[in-house]
Design an enzyme around this catalytic site. Structure first.
Site, mmCIF file in Angstrom:
data_model
loop_
_atom_site.group_PDB
_atom_site.id
_atom_site.type_symbol
_atom_site.label_atom_id
_atom_site.label_comp_id
_atom_site.label_asym_id
_atom_site.label_seq_id
_atom_site.Cartn_x
_atom_site.Cartn_y
_atom_site.Cartn_z
ATOM 1 N N CYS A 118 -2.605 -25.873 1.170
ATOM 2 C CA CYS A 118 -1.319 -25.196 1.348
ATOM 3 C C CYS A 118 -0.381 -25.913 2.312
ATOM 4 O O CYS A 118 0.803 -25.586 2.378
ATOM 5 C CB CYS A 118 -1.536 -23.770 1.809
ATOM 6 S SG CYS A 118 -2.183 -22.757 0.485
HETATM 7 C C1 LIG Z 1 -6.659 -11.192 -0.020
HETATM 8 C C2 LIG Z 1 -5.989 -10.140 0.826
HETATM 9 C C3 LIG Z 1 -4.637 -9.790 0.216
HETATM 10 C C4 LIG Z 1 -6.832 -8.875 0.823
HETATM 11 O O1 LIG Z 1 -6.285 -7.908 1.685
HETATM 12 P P1 LIG Z 1 -7.180 -7.128 2.729
HETATM 13 O O2 LIG Z 1 -6.332 -6.121 3.362
HETATM 14 O O3 LIG Z 1 -7.840 -8.144 3.606
HETATM 15 O O4 LIG Z 1 -8.210 -6.386 1.798
HETATM 16 P P2 LIG Z 1 -9.805 -6.423 1.827
HETATM 17 O O5 LIG Z 1 -10.297 -7.630 1.099
HETATM 18 O O6 LIG Z 1 -10.309 -6.178 3.213
HETATM 19 O O7 LIG Z 1 -10.103 -5.154 0.950
HETATM 20 C C5 LIG Z 1 -9.748 -3.826 1.365
HETATM 21 C C6 LIG Z 1 -10.285 -2.843 0.350
HETATM 22 O O8 LIG Z 1 -9.566 -2.953 -0.878
HETATM 23 C C7 LIG Z 1 -10.451 -3.225 -1.951
HETATM 24 N N1 LIG Z 1 -9.802 -4.152 -2.891
HETATM 25 C C8 LIG Z 1 -9.855 -5.494 -2.912
HETATM 26 N N2 LIG Z 1 -9.153 -5.975 -3.949
HETATM 27 C C9 LIG Z 1 -8.659 -4.910 -4.588
HETATM 28 C C10 LIG Z 1 -7.846 -4.766 -5.741
HETATM 29 N N3 LIG Z 1 -7.395 -5.830 -6.419
HETATM 30 N N4 LIG Z 1 -7.483 -3.528 -6.124
HETATM 31 C C11 LIG Z 1 -7.919 -2.444 -5.441
HETATM 32 N N5 LIG Z 1 -8.693 -2.517 -4.354
HETATM 33 C C12 LIG Z 1 -9.055 -3.735 -3.941
HETATM 34 C C13 LIG Z 1 -11.671 -3.847 -1.300
HETATM 35 O O9 LIG Z 1 -12.814 -3.677 -2.087
HETATM 36 C C14 LIG Z 1 -11.738 -3.097 0.001
HETATM 37 O O10 LIG Z 1 -12.333 -1.835 -0.238
HETATM 38 P P3 LIG Z 1 -13.288 -1.165 0.872
HETATM 39 O O11 LIG Z 1 -12.405 -0.971 2.079
HETATM 40 O O12 LIG Z 1 -13.724 0.081 0.210
HETATM 41 O O13 LIG Z 1 -14.379 -2.167 1.103
HETATM 42 C C15 LIG Z 1 -5.784 -10.609 2.262
HETATM 43 O O14 LIG Z 1 -7.012 -10.663 2.940
HETATM 44 C C16 LIG Z 1 -5.151 -11.953 2.391
HETATM 45 O O15 LIG Z 1 -4.113 -12.205 1.819
HETATM 46 N N6 LIG Z 1 -5.716 -12.823 3.257
HETATM 47 C C17 LIG Z 1 -5.207 -14.131 3.609
HETATM 48 C C18 LIG Z 1 -4.710 -14.813 2.427
HETATM 49 C C19 LIG Z 1 -4.333 -16.226 2.680
HETATM 50 O O16 LIG Z 1 -3.419 -16.527 3.375
HETATM 51 N N7 LIG Z 1 -5.024 -17.129 2.075
HETATM 52 C C20 LIG Z 1 -4.681 -18.461 2.211
HETATM 53 C C21 LIG Z 1 -4.624 -19.043 0.874
HETATM 54 S S1 LIG Z 1 -3.452 -20.278 0.917
#
Ligand SMILES: CC(C)(COP(=O)(O)OP(=O)(O)OC[C@H]1O[C@@H](n2cnc3c(N)ncnc32)[C@H](O)[C@@H]1OP(=O)(O)O)[C@@H](O)C(=O)NCCC(=O)NCCS
Length: 372
Positions: free
Chosen positions: A156
């Site tokens: 990235c």
């Molecule tokens: C990926 C991302 C959006 C997920 O958001 P988050 O708030 O961390 O969410 P989590 O993975 O902790 O999941 C929270 C809950 O939602 C659920 N969940 C995950 N994906 C889901 C989806 N698509 N739909 C519904 N629920 C979902 C999970 O199972 C979890 O449930 P639980 O609390 O019962 O265990 C976020 O972590 C992120 O963007 N991180 C950094 C990304 C980044 O910059 N990456 C670099 C790449 S260049």
């Protein structure tokens, strides 16, 4: 030292939009079919039922509403769940080069330059469609540019690292006008059957032109004041696909795909980002109040809000730290350049700005700019 400017930028937007709702509908249909097919194993506890995805979750957790993709049909077909497209032969430029040609031409026009002026072409992005010959060399040929060309990948942060390379090459006298292109053909690296990550990426291509200030005739140029790069190894964002894959007897199912520990990325990467930006401001003796705009990496809105707040000591307005990821999703290295491309023309001479990317590696690239 010679003053270097970003004198033009370009943006190629693929023709197909995929909304969260379309993506979730395909995913949930796939999940229902999977759970029905494996009902017996699920009931006996051998495997777990797959949970449904939700458009509301995606928007709340990431800020993403939609993304552009080159090939939509397979992605939204629950029986396919991947972009499907014919493999191009040697006689045709691959998709990434094709996108790059469009973005490059726009950037040249914005910079008031012709392709004859370009003597360095850098293709800087997260995935390359082939190992070699370098895509940049094919792009150089397609455009009719001279000089030399190469590919580079810092995930990235590829765009800001590429721009920094271009700056150094012009400073050293190796090049005079550089084209840095970021064709992010990200949709094939997405596992559309994975609920945690099926919504993250979109396809796009950005381009920038860098040159000496003395040759610049562009209306909207930004002088490069400083460039700061930082890397620190982490396994929390990976793609393990490799040319050595065929040598292994067994590969994990998720081998070709992007994978991440999203929460850990948040926790570990953000302090590095904040440190790079604040230390750069300190070194330049720029107060945070003097920074008119921050074009930040566009992966997740909560990351951007958090970083901007830490840096400014208060919430940033959309004018101060523009967001484009709602429309484009995460476009890897191109994200901060899209934000720049869309929102740089209203700045006034002397306005200060920061262009900052962050991502896998971990890697952070931060470029301090001043409107000419
Ligand atoms: C990926 C991302 C959006 C997920 O958001 P988050 O708030 O961390 O969410 P989590 O993975 O902790 O999941 C929270 C809950 O939602 C659920 N969940 C995950 N994906 C889901 C989806 N698509 N739909 C519904 N629920 C979902 C999970 O199972 C979890 O449930 P639980 O609390 O019962 O265990 C976020 O972590 C992120 O963007 N991180 C950094 C990304 C980044 O910059 N990456 C670099 C790449 S260049």
């Amino acid at each position: 030292m010679t003053d270097i400017v970003i004198s033009g930028s370009g943006l190629y937007v693929p023709p197909n939009v995929v909304t969260n709702e379309e993506l979730v509908s395909a995913y949930n249909t796939y999940v229902d079919a999977f759970n029905t097919e494996h009902q017996r194993e699920i009931e006996s506890g051998e495997i777990e039922a797959l949970p449904q995805s939700s458009a509301e979750f995606i928007e709340k957790a990431s800020g993403i509403r939609a993304r552009y993709v080159l090939y939509k049909d397979g992605i939204v077909d629950p029986k396919v769940m991947r972009p499907m497209f014919p493999k191009r032969g040697e006689e045709q430029a691959p998709e990434m080069v094709e996108m790059a040609v469009h973005a490059a031409k726009q950037a040249l026009e914005a910079a008031n330059k012709t392709v004859e002026d370009v003597d360095l072409v850098i293709v800087a992005c997260s995935n390359m469609q082939r190992s070699y010959p370098a895509l940049a060399v094919e792009l150089q040929k397609e455009l009719g540019a001279g000089g030399y060309a190469y590919d580079m990948n810092v995930a990235c942060s590829s765009a800001t690292f590429g721009i920094s390379n271009a700056i150094a090459s012009i400073q050293s006298g190796m090049a005079s006008v550089a084209l840095v292109v970021n064709p992010e053909f990200a949709s094939p690296q997405v596992n559309y059957k994975n609920r945690d990550s099926h919504f993250i990426f979109g396809d796009v291509c950005t381009a920038t032109i860098l040159e000496k200030k003395e040759t610049c005739t562009s209306e909207h140029a930004f002088k490069v004041i400083a460039s700061k790069l930082k890397t620190s190894f982490s396994n929390n964002i990976r793609c393990d696909y490799s040319y050595t894959d065929h040598c292994h007897a067994e590969l994990p199912d998720d081998n070709p795909f992007f994978k991440q520990q999203g929460r850990k990325v948040f926790k570990e990467l953000l302090p590095i980002v904040v440190d790079v930006i604040t230390s750069q401001l300190k070194e330049l003796e720029w107060s945070v109040e003097s920074v008119r705009r921050m074009w930040l990496h566009q992966a997740n809105i909560n990351m951007n809000l958090f970083a901007a707040k830490k840096i400014l000591g208060r919430d940033a307005t959309d004018d101060e730290a523009p967001i484009i990821l709602d429309e484009f999703a995460n476009t890897a290295s191109a994200g901060s350049i899209i934000a720049y491309h869309r929102t740089h023309q209203d700045l006034m001479a002397g306005d200060k700005a920061i262009l900052c990317s962050f991502g896998a590696g971990y890697s952070v690239g931060c470029i301090a700019l001043e409107k000419c």
